[in-house]
Design a protein around this motif. Structure first.
Motif, PDB file in Angstrom:
ATOM      1  N   SER A 194       0.810  -1.221   0.000  1.00 34.22           N
ATOM      2  CA  SER A 194       0.000   0.000   0.000  1.00 34.22           C
ATOM      3  C   SER A 194       0.844   1.273   0.000  1.00 34.22           C
ATOM      4  CB  SER A 194      -0.914  -0.023   1.246  1.00 34.22           C
ATOM      5  OG  SER A 194      -1.384   1.255   1.542  1.00 34.22           O
ATOM      6  N   ASN A 195       0.644   2.121  -1.019  1.00 33.77           N
ATOM      7  CA  ASN A 195       1.336   3.415  -1.053  1.00 33.77           C
ATOM      8  C   ASN A 195       0.870   4.319   0.078  1.00 33.77           C
ATOM      9  OD1 ASN A 195       3.113   3.305  -3.411  1.00 33.77           O
ATOM     10  ND2 ASN A 195       1.217   2.939  -4.525  1.00 33.77           N
ATOM     11  N   GLN A 196      -0.425   4.196   0.411  1.00 33.27           N
ATOM     12  CA  GLN A 196      -0.977   5.017   1.492  1.00 33.27           C
ATOM     13  C   GLN A 196      -0.323   4.639   2.829  1.00 33.27           C
ATOM     14  OE1 GLN A 196      -5.191   4.531   2.087  1.00 33.27           O
ATOM     15  NE2 GLN A 196      -5.193   5.892   3.847  1.00 33.27           N
ATOM     16  N   ALA A 197      -0.240   3.331   3.085  1.00 32.54           N
ATOM     17  CA  ALA A 197       0.382   2.859   4.339  1.00 32.54           C
ATOM     18  C   ALA A 197       1.856   3.270   4.382  1.00 32.54           C
ATOM     19  CB  ALA A 197       0.251   1.350   4.443  1.00 32.54           C
ATOM     20  N   LYS A 198       2.485   3.235   3.233  1.00 28.12           N
ATOM     21  CA  LYS A 198       3.898   3.626   3.137  1.00 28.12           C
ATOM     22  C   LYS A 198       4.070   5.096   3.534  1.00 28.12           C
ATOM     23  CE  LYS A 198       5.579   5.123  -0.573  1.00 28.12           C
ATOM     24  NZ  LYS A 198       6.000   5.378  -1.956  1.00 28.12           N
ATOM     25  N   ARG A 199       3.195   5.969   2.985  1.00 22.94           N
ATOM     26  CA  ARG A 199       3.298   7.406   3.292  1.00 22.94           C
ATOM     27  C   ARG A 199       3.084   7.662   4.795  1.00 22.94           C
ATOM     28  NH1 ARG A 199       0.913   8.005  -1.792  1.00 22.94           N
ATOM     29  NH2 ARG A 199      -1.194   7.920  -0.922  1.00 22.94           N
ATOM     30  N   VAL A 200       2.087   6.965   5.368  1.00 25.34           N
ATOM     31  CA  VAL A 200       1.793   7.138   6.806  1.00 25.34           C
ATOM     32  C   VAL A 200       3.019   6.730   7.628  1.00 25.34           C
ATOM     33  CG1 VAL A 200       0.394   6.248   8.735  1.00 25.34           C
ATOM     34  CG2 VAL A 200      -0.703   6.882   6.578  1.00 25.34           C
ATOM     35  N   TRP A 201       3.628   5.606   7.241  1.00 24.08           N
ATOM     36  CA  TRP A 201       4.792   5.111   7.978  1.00 24.08           C
ATOM     37  C   TRP A 201       5.964   6.093   7.856  1.00 24.08           C
ATOM     38  CZ3 TRP A 201       9.789   3.634   6.525  1.00 24.08           C
ATOM     39  CH2 TRP A 201      10.539   2.999   7.521  1.00 24.08           C
ATOM     40  N   ILE A 202       6.194   6.583   6.638  1.00 22.67           N
ATOM     41  CA  ILE A 202       7.321   7.507   6.434  1.00 22.67           C
ATOM     42  C   ILE A 202       7.117   8.782   7.264  1.00 22.67           C
ATOM     43  CG2 ILE A 202       8.482   9.011   4.735  1.00 22.67           C
ATOM     44  CD1 ILE A 202       8.220   6.670   2.742  1.00 22.67           C
ATOM     45  N   ASP A 203       5.896   9.312   7.237  1.00 21.97           N
ATOM     46  CA  ASP A 203       5.605  10.515   8.047  1.00 21.97           C
ATOM     47  C   ASP A 203       5.887  10.258   9.521  1.00 21.97           C
ATOM     48  OD1 ASP A 203       4.872  11.834   5.815  1.00 21.97           O
ATOM     49  OD2 ASP A 203       2.696  11.676   6.130  1.00 21.97           O
ATOM     50  N   ARG A 204       5.501   9.097   9.970  1.00 18.54           N
ATOM     51  CA  ARG A 204       5.687   8.765  11.389  1.00 18.54           C
ATOM     52  C   ARG A 204       7.178   8.634  11.726  1.00 18.54           C
ATOM     53  NH1 ARG A 204       2.240   4.103  11.924  1.00 18.54           N
ATOM     54  NH2 ARG A 204       0.565   5.542  12.398  1.00 18.54           N
ATOM     55  N   VAL A 205       7.900   7.976  10.850  1.00 19.66           N
ATOM     56  CA  VAL A 205       9.295   7.656  11.133  1.00 19.66           C
ATOM     57  C   VAL A 205      10.205   8.879  10.972  1.00 19.66           C
ATOM     58  CG1 VAL A 205      11.231   6.313  10.181  1.00 19.66           C
ATOM     59  CG2 VAL A 205       9.103   5.177  10.761  1.00 19.66           C
TER      60      VAL A 205
END
Lengths: 242, 204
Positions: A194-205
């Motif tokens: 998921s690109n959406q899940a990827k973006r959320v993770w990157i923002d968090r990290v």
């Protein structure tokens, strides 16, 4: 089993991997250990084939009765299919893993070890006052997936994120990011859905202070390579098989 | 215990439940045959007077067989779980011995001793329980043979009584035949169960 000390303070982080005796037909994995004064956490302790070499390696650092905690980032066999053996060897230990995967992971055998379910928002593990944060990384790649972040050691154990498919015996740290990219591309495009899940993770990290990003396969990233990885990953389209 | 032995244990225990399921079906058939025979004997009246108590007897035997097989099935499932545990505990012990061999130079290798000892005890306990349960299951299976043998005797008596039943002769002979066949099937299936179990008992 190669043992690499990646943090030395009042406690230690050790990375285990590159087992020369590993059967060729199973993927190579990195296991991590956080050792404090009286306790020890094994992060993604590995598949059933790895139990003996892994425990033998751990005994260089701690006695059996100080292996008090296990953590499984998700439910895959290369992460935790050794559970049935740890369960008999460490009957007093705790396994921290997603509440969503409890009924699944227990298929590996979990009669004695206490299963400590992690809710979707994550949580923490406290070892002798050292607070390790459990960071949600859902759909990266598993639907219920977590990383471990240590704010003091500035290490993020990122599970399958940052993983690479490598030849046996490769170095434990990335030494040339540009060359390393091709070893990661397919893994991330195909296993991350998921690109959406990827973006959320990157923002968090990106909000975390990270010196070492430590994946479960391949090499660790340190220093500037951590941000290089995040930038590269941000621009990568994942979930390509549809 | 090697991999082949473990495999044969799993197969043997699983095959017992399959054989018992067939025994259960046959016992139900006997029960049905008894009900059928009762109806025929009732219609035949005095001509099948000697047959009437036999039908109750057939029914009792079927009931007894069903009860015994139900109990054995539960025991067989328990034995299957024990086979899994037996395999697991043996595997843990083997793996811990590997750890012992691979950690000879490790600073804390001796801390493994307690785990190894516990694992060995658990493995011995599992094996002991396992053997005990196999013996118990063999005894239970021997018990099922009794109604099967009795059913064959009853089938022989039924044939004699059927011969007095005039126009009902064929129907009642068919009942006797079906009871005899069913008893034979039960005997054969249970014999196979016992022989599978005996092999497991010897190989363990």
């Amino acid at each position: 089993m190669k043992m690499t000390n990646i943090y030395e303070g009042s406690y230690q982080w050790i990375m285990f991997g590159r087992d020369k005796n590993k059967p060729d037909n199973i993927i190579d994995t990195n296991q991590y250990m956080v050792k404090t004064a009286t306790r020890c956490l094994l992060i993604d302790p590995g598949g059933v084939e790895l139990f003996a070499p892994m425990l033998a390696a751990v005994l260089h650092y701690v006695p059996v009765d100080q292996i008090t905690d296990l953590f499984a980032s998700h439910q895959d066999p290369d992460i935790i299919s050794s559970l049935g053996l740890w369960d008999q060897a460490l009957p007093e230990a705790k396994l921290h893993a997603s509440e969503l995967w409890e009924g699944f992971i227990k298929h590996f055998g979990c009669d004695s070890i206490e299963y400590v379910p992690i809710g979707d928002n994550g949580g923490s593990i406290n070892l002798d006052g050292i607070e390790l944060q459990i960071i949600p990384a859902h759909y990266m790649h598993s639907s219920a997936n977590f990383n471990i972040y240590d704010p003091q050691a500035k290490i993020l154990m990122s599970g399958d994120i940052g993983a690479a498919l490598e030849a046996p015996g490769s170095p434990v740290f990335v030494d040339n990011f540009d060359l390393h990219v091709e070893k990661m591309r397919f893994f991330h495009q195909r296993w991350m859905p998921s690109n959406q899940a990827k973006r959320v993770w990157i923002d968090r990290v990106r909000k975390l202070d990270i010196d070492i990003l430590a994946p479960q396969h391949g090499r660790m990233f340190q220093g500037d390579d951590v941000n290089r990885f995040l930038d590269w990953f941000e621009s990568l389209q994942v979930g390509i098989a549809v | 215990m090697n991999v082949g032995q473990t495999k044969s244990q799993f197969v043997a225990v699983a095959s017992i439940t399959a054989e018992l399921s067939a025994v259960m079906d046959v016992a139900k058939e006997i029960s049905l045959a008894a009900a059928n025979a009762k109806a025929i004997a009732f219609r035949a009246g005095d001509k099948a007077k000697g047959f009437q108590p036999i039908t109750d007897f057939i029914n009792e035997l079927a009931k007894e067989t069903i009860e015994l097989v139900t109990a054995i099935n539960e025991h067989a499932l328990l034995l299957y779980q024990m086979t899994v545990n037996n395999h697991r505990t043996s595997n843990v012990y083997t793996q811990l011995k590997l750890v012992e061999a691979q950690s000879k130079n490790a600073a804390y290798s001796s801390s493994l001793d307690l785990s190894l000892q516990n694992s060995q005890n658990k493995m011995s306990e599992c094996k002991r329980d396992y053997k005990l349960n196999i013996t118990q299951l063999l005894d239970q299976l021997a018990e099922v043979m009794h109604p099967a043998r009795a059913a064959r005797v009853i089938a022989a008596n039924s044939r004699i009584e059927a011969s007095q039943a005039g126009e009902y002769l064929q129907s009642l002979q068919a009942v006797a035949e079906s009871v005899d066949n069913a008893a034979q099937v039960i005997h054969d299936n249970v014999t196979r169960c016992r022989s599978s179990l005996s092999i497991v008992q010897l190989t363990d």
